[in-house]
Design a protein around this motif. Sequence first.
Motif, PDB file in Angstrom:
ATOM      1  N   ASN A 114       2.125   5.805   8.365  1.00 20.21           N
ATOM      2  CA  ASN A 114       2.800   4.568   7.965  1.00 20.21           C
ATOM      3  C   ASN A 114       4.188   4.527   8.620  1.00 20.21           C
ATOM      4  O   ASN A 114       5.218   4.579   7.948  1.00 20.21           O
ATOM      5  CB  ASN A 114       2.927   4.515   6.435  1.00 20.21           C
ATOM      6  N   PRO A 115       4.225   4.398   9.955  1.00 21.48           N
ATOM      7  CA  PRO A 115       5.500   4.502  10.673  1.00 21.48           C
ATOM      8  C   PRO A 115       6.472   3.362  10.396  1.00 21.48           C
ATOM      9  O   PRO A 115       7.668   3.492  10.685  1.00 21.48           O
ATOM     10  CB  PRO A 115       5.073   4.510  12.143  1.00 21.48           C
ATOM     11  N   ASP A 116       5.992   2.246   9.837  1.00 20.69           N
ATOM     12  CA  ASP A 116       6.864   1.115   9.541  1.00 20.69           C
ATOM     13  C   ASP A 116       7.525   1.215   8.170  1.00 20.69           C
ATOM     14  O   ASP A 116       8.329   0.339   7.803  1.00 20.69           O
ATOM     15  CB  ASP A 116       6.061  -0.196   9.603  1.00 20.69           C
ATOM     16  N   GLY A 117       7.194   2.248   7.407  1.00 21.26           N
ATOM     17  CA  GLY A 117       7.747   2.384   6.063  1.00 21.26           C
ATOM     18  C   GLY A 117       9.223   2.740   6.071  1.00 21.26           C
ATOM     19  O   GLY A 117       9.835   3.010   7.117  1.00 21.26           O
ATOM     20  N   ASP A 167       5.980  -4.379   4.633  1.00 24.70           N
ATOM     21  CA  ASP A 167       5.362  -3.110   4.248  1.00 24.70           C
ATOM     22  C   ASP A 167       4.453  -3.254   3.041  1.00 24.70           C
ATOM     23  O   ASP A 167       3.783  -2.292   2.654  1.00 24.70           O
ATOM     24  CB  ASP A 167       6.442  -2.071   3.912  1.00 24.70           C
ATOM     25  N   ALA A 168       4.464  -4.439   2.426  1.00 25.14           N
ATOM     26  CA  ALA A 168       3.774  -4.604   1.147  1.00 25.14           C
ATOM     27  C   ALA A 168       2.708  -5.692   1.221  1.00 25.14           C
ATOM     28  O   ALA A 168       1.589  -5.442   1.661  1.00 25.14           O
ATOM     29  CB  ALA A 168       4.804  -4.904   0.063  1.00 25.14           C
ATOM     30  N   ALA A 169       3.031  -6.904   0.811  1.00 24.36           N
ATOM     31  CA  ALA A 169       2.025  -7.967   0.712  1.00 24.36           C
ATOM     32  C   ALA A 169       1.308  -8.225   2.034  1.00 24.36           C
ATOM     33  O   ALA A 169       0.086  -8.418   2.059  1.00 24.36           O
ATOM     34  CB  ALA A 169       2.674  -9.253   0.206  1.00 24.36           C
ATOM     35  N   LEU A 170       2.065  -8.237   3.130  1.00 23.53           N
ATOM     36  CA  LEU A 170       1.446  -8.569   4.422  1.00 23.53           C
ATOM     37  C   LEU A 170       0.480  -7.497   4.901  1.00 23.53           C
ATOM     38  O   LEU A 170      -0.415  -7.783   5.700  1.00 23.53           O
ATOM     39  CB  LEU A 170       2.534  -8.825   5.476  1.00 23.53           C
ATOM     40  N   LYS A 171       0.656  -6.272   4.432  1.00 19.87           N
ATOM     41  CA  LYS A 171      -0.307  -5.208   4.734  1.00 19.87           C
ATOM     42  C   LYS A 171      -1.442  -5.184   3.706  1.00 19.87           C
ATOM     43  O   LYS A 171      -2.610  -5.001   4.071  1.00 19.87           O
ATOM     44  CB  LYS A 171       0.390  -3.853   4.768  1.00 19.87           C
ATOM     45  N   PRO A 181       0.784  -1.243   0.000  1.00 18.41           N
ATOM     46  CA  PRO A 181       0.000   0.000   0.000  1.00 18.41           C
ATOM     47  C   PRO A 181       0.818   1.297   0.000  1.00 18.41           C
ATOM     48  O   PRO A 181       0.432   2.271  -0.601  1.00 18.41           O
ATOM     49  CB  PRO A 181      -0.835  -0.115   1.281  1.00 18.41           C
ATOM     50  N   LEU A 182       1.971   1.350   0.685  1.00 17.69           N
ATOM     51  CA  LEU A 182       2.777   2.568   0.714  1.00 17.69           C
ATOM     52  C   LEU A 182       4.169   2.206   1.210  1.00 17.69           C
ATOM     53  O   LEU A 182       4.324   1.560   2.253  1.00 17.69           O
ATOM     54  CB  LEU A 182       2.141   3.616   1.639  1.00 17.69           C
ATOM     55  N   MET A 183       5.195   2.642   0.475  1.00 17.04           N
ATOM     56  CA  MET A 183       6.566   2.283   0.833  1.00 17.04           C
ATOM     57  C   MET A 183       7.215   3.248   1.818  1.00 17.04           C
ATOM     58  O   MET A 183       7.921   2.843   2.734  1.00 17.04           O
ATOM     59  CB  MET A 183       7.435   2.177  -0.423  1.00 17.04           C
ATOM     60  N   VAL A 184       6.996   4.553   1.641  1.00 16.36           N
ATOM     61  CA  VAL A 184       7.726   5.538   2.428  1.00 16.36           C
ATOM     62  C   VAL A 184       7.149   5.657   3.838  1.00 16.36           C
ATOM     63  O   VAL A 184       5.955   5.434   4.067  1.00 16.36           O
ATOM     64  CB  VAL A 184       7.719   6.907   1.720  1.00 16.36           C
ATOM     65  N   ARG A 185       7.990   6.007   4.784  1.00 16.79           N
ATOM     66  CA  ARG A 185       7.554   6.217   6.167  1.00 16.79           C
ATOM     67  C   ARG A 185       6.833   7.552   6.299  1.00 16.79           C
ATOM     68  O   ARG A 185       7.311   8.584   5.832  1.00 16.79           O
ATOM     69  CB  ARG A 185       8.757   6.195   7.110  1.00 16.79           C
ATOM     70  N   THR A 186       5.665   7.510   6.888  1.00 17.86           N
ATOM     71  CA  THR A 186       4.898   8.715   7.198  1.00 17.86           C
ATOM     72  C   THR A 186       4.323   8.553   8.600  1.00 17.86           C
ATOM     73  O   THR A 186       4.457   7.494   9.221  1.00 17.86           O
ATOM     74  CB  THR A 186       3.742   8.920   6.198  1.00 17.86           C
ATOM     75  N   GLU A 187       3.646   9.585   9.088  1.00 23.26           N
ATOM     76  CA  GLU A 187       2.995   9.468  10.402  1.00 23.26           C
ATOM     77  C   GLU A 187       1.962   8.351  10.386  1.00 23.26           C
ATOM     78  O   GLU A 187       1.807   7.620  11.369  1.00 23.26           O
ATOM     79  CB  GLU A 187       2.331  10.795  10.785  1.00 23.26           C
TER      80      GLU A 187
END
Length: 274
Positions: free
Chosen positions: A134-137, A232-236, A126-132
């Motif tokens: 998406n803290p695991d990115g 960060d990808a398939a498992l989310k 869903p999203l690669m970069v770290r954001t608030e």
Amino acid sequence: MPFITTPDGVEIYYTEQGSGQPIVLSHGWPLSSDAWQVELKRFADAGYRTIAHDRRGHGRSEKTYTGNDMDTYARDLAAVIEALDLHDVILVGHSTGGGEVVRYAAQYGQAQGRVAKVITAGAVPPLMVRTEANPDGLPIDVFDGIRANVLKDRSQFWRDLSESFFGANHGRAVSQGDKDDFWRQGMLVNLAAAYDCVKAFSETDFTEDLKALTVPILIAQGDDDQIVPIGDAALKSIKLVKDGTLKVYEGAPHGIQGDYQDKLDADILEWIKQ
């Protein structure tokens, strides 16, 4: 060579083999439709009309300075599918192409009744970069480093990247030919498109696209993917879709190659029949 022209006047190259229900393949960064040569034959041999295109700026498509973003990529895919008047389409996307097919299906294909199923492999959603949110990115510094290397010496960067892309640095058997072909395809991308695509694949949030999907989706990924971390990808992604199947390949890398390619292609063909 066959081309279609997008609404904004960009020429997109495509290739196709076989006949039957259409399978449309979207490649990863910095590759081209050539990355799907094995699948073009295998899927055509299995009775499908198999089509792959070069994303704008990549391969034999027009070398673009503008429009190197995920919304435009999805519109370009829509233009290819509409120009060829495809229906009951099975979409397959690898890496950046996984984001492209998810956005196209959610925002265009479902509404037009053109999409039957979606398959992603090592995809960026869903999203690669770290954001608030998406803290695991991955931190933005990772992607800034990629851009800096592309700008500084893209030729050497493609050679270096091929090692982790295919998992050669983790002991996987990867031929020099596979590494060279990765470099060859990377060198076909114009610099502006390669540079801008980093933002497209790392900062585009596909969360709402995944939630909006109503067609079945197969989400495949190797658990030794060094390019797009599986956590960060398939498992989310599998938690966000309505009708999803998750397939994890033990020890498989990001690049579709070798025994991973053999297993993935067989699983795709089997899942399509379900």
